[in-house]
Write an enzyme that holds these catalytic residues in place. Structure first.
Site: not given
Length: 362
Positions: A121, A143, A185, A227, A237, A241, A245, A248, A252, A265
């Site tokens: 956990r 993330k 990026e 960031k 997000e 935030r 992206n 993206h 993606h 990427h």
């Protein structure tokens, strides 16, 4: 050296940026107690280059260190690798007081971070990113995720590291294609919130590709600061935030359709950023001159401007409708409104998206 703080109350942490950091025990002893059990997790490409430096430094304050080397590549950011990490931790009888060090690029950071979030956990972990892309983006903000065959980063958690240690000397061993992927990026930050940074990048691209020490420190620090500021305001997000992206949603889709690892990427984000800019222009949100500047700087950074010619409109839409920004069945896109500003837009018609996809294919 630069130090940036991610302000998240009791979960705040430092980002250290400089050269020769791996050999300095102070960067580790401040977040890892002496005689602690530590697991360094890297991949078969990065571990031979840097793992022993990290282990030797940890040994100076008597940590008990073990090393796990994963396969290298986006295609291994999956449930099998996640399970491999958990099995290693269990077989070595690690308890909740273990600290895990993620040494590698974005794939290592993401999958190790997710395993750290899940093992018993949640256990402490440290990000040591070794690619430009991971240094300016994926290592910061918490993330963590693995990919699913039907979508990128679809299984994961928000889980913050205890520290991020960025040594720019790692970039000396980075292939130029990987460096360029990271620049996608870097440029993103200028487009979405910082016109002055965008202008600086445009003027200093040659210095960055020459691995100029001061230029790298400034660029990486500026990206991490942007960031960190965004994450402090919107960790999970729910609002601003999402602007991080940019490119993206389209990108993606390219990665998922073409097979993870075939397009890096950052390469997919570059093509996706052009598609986002063209969409914004068709929606009357951005000028033609700003779109041309966006394309120009991406081309200067040796990045692709076009999506794969074999990808159909249906293929794009299939993947884009699984995007994490989709709400109530409606696609939300991050679109630039000028150099230095952007917004999340809902309601772009399928017909406009189809035009953009066809226009932006190679």
């Amino acid at each position: 050296m630069e130090t940036i703080h991610v302000d998240l109350a009791e979960r705040s942490y430092p980002i250290s940026i400089g050269a020769e950091l791996f050999c300095n025990p102070a960067h580790f002893s401040s977040v890892i107690p002496a005689k602690k059990r530590v697991v360094v997790i890297s991949n078969v490409t990065v571990a031979p280059l840097y793992a022993q430096q990290i282990i030797d430094t940890l040994n100076t304050f008597e940590c008990q260190v073990s090393l796990l080397e994963l396969d290298d590549g986006e295609q291994y950011k999956n449930l099998d690798t996640f399970n491999q990490i958990l099995t290693f931790l269990l077989e070595e009888n690690h308890s909740r007081d273990v600290t895990i060090v993620a040494l590698g690029g974005g794939v290592v950071g993401d999958v190790v971070g997710f395993a750290s979030a899940c093992y018993q956990r949640g256990v402490d972990f440290i990000q040591i990113p070794t690619t430009l892309l991971s240094q300016v983006d994926s290592s910061v903000g918490g993330k963590t995720a693995i990919n699913h065959p039907l979508g990128k980063n679809m299984v994961g958690a928000f889980y913050q590291p205890k520290a991020v240690i960025i040594d720019i000397n790692c970039l000396k061993t980075l292939p130029e294609r990987e460096f360029a992927a990271g620049m996608a990026e870097v440029i993103k930050y200028g487009i979405i919130v910082d016109r002055e940074f965008f202008d600086w990048l445009d003027e200093n691209m040659d210095k960055l590709y020459a691995l100029d020490h001061d230029a790298l420190i400034y660029a990486i620090s500026r990206c991490c600061q942007i960031k960190a500021d965004v994450v402090a305001k919107d960790e999970k997000e729910s609002g601003m935030r999402a602007l991080l992206n940019l490119g993206h949603t389209f990108g993606h889709a390219i990665e998922a359709e073409m097979g993870y690892g075939n397009w890096l990427h950052g390469e997919a984000v570059s093509a996706g950023t052009v598609m986002a800019a063209v969409t914004a222009q068709k929606e009357g949100l951005i000028s033609q001159s700003d779109v041309e500047r966006i394309c120009s700087i991406l081309e200067k950074a040796k990045l692709p401007l076009k999506a794969p010619k074999e990808m159909t409109v249906d293929a794009f839409m299939k993947h884009m409708m699984r995007d994490k920004k989709v709400l109530s069945g409606k696609l939300r896109l991050v679109l630039p409104t000028s150099i230095g500003s952007s917004e999340v837009v809902t309601g772009v018609s399928d017909s406009v998206l189809a035009e953009v996809i066809e226009q932006c294919k190679a």
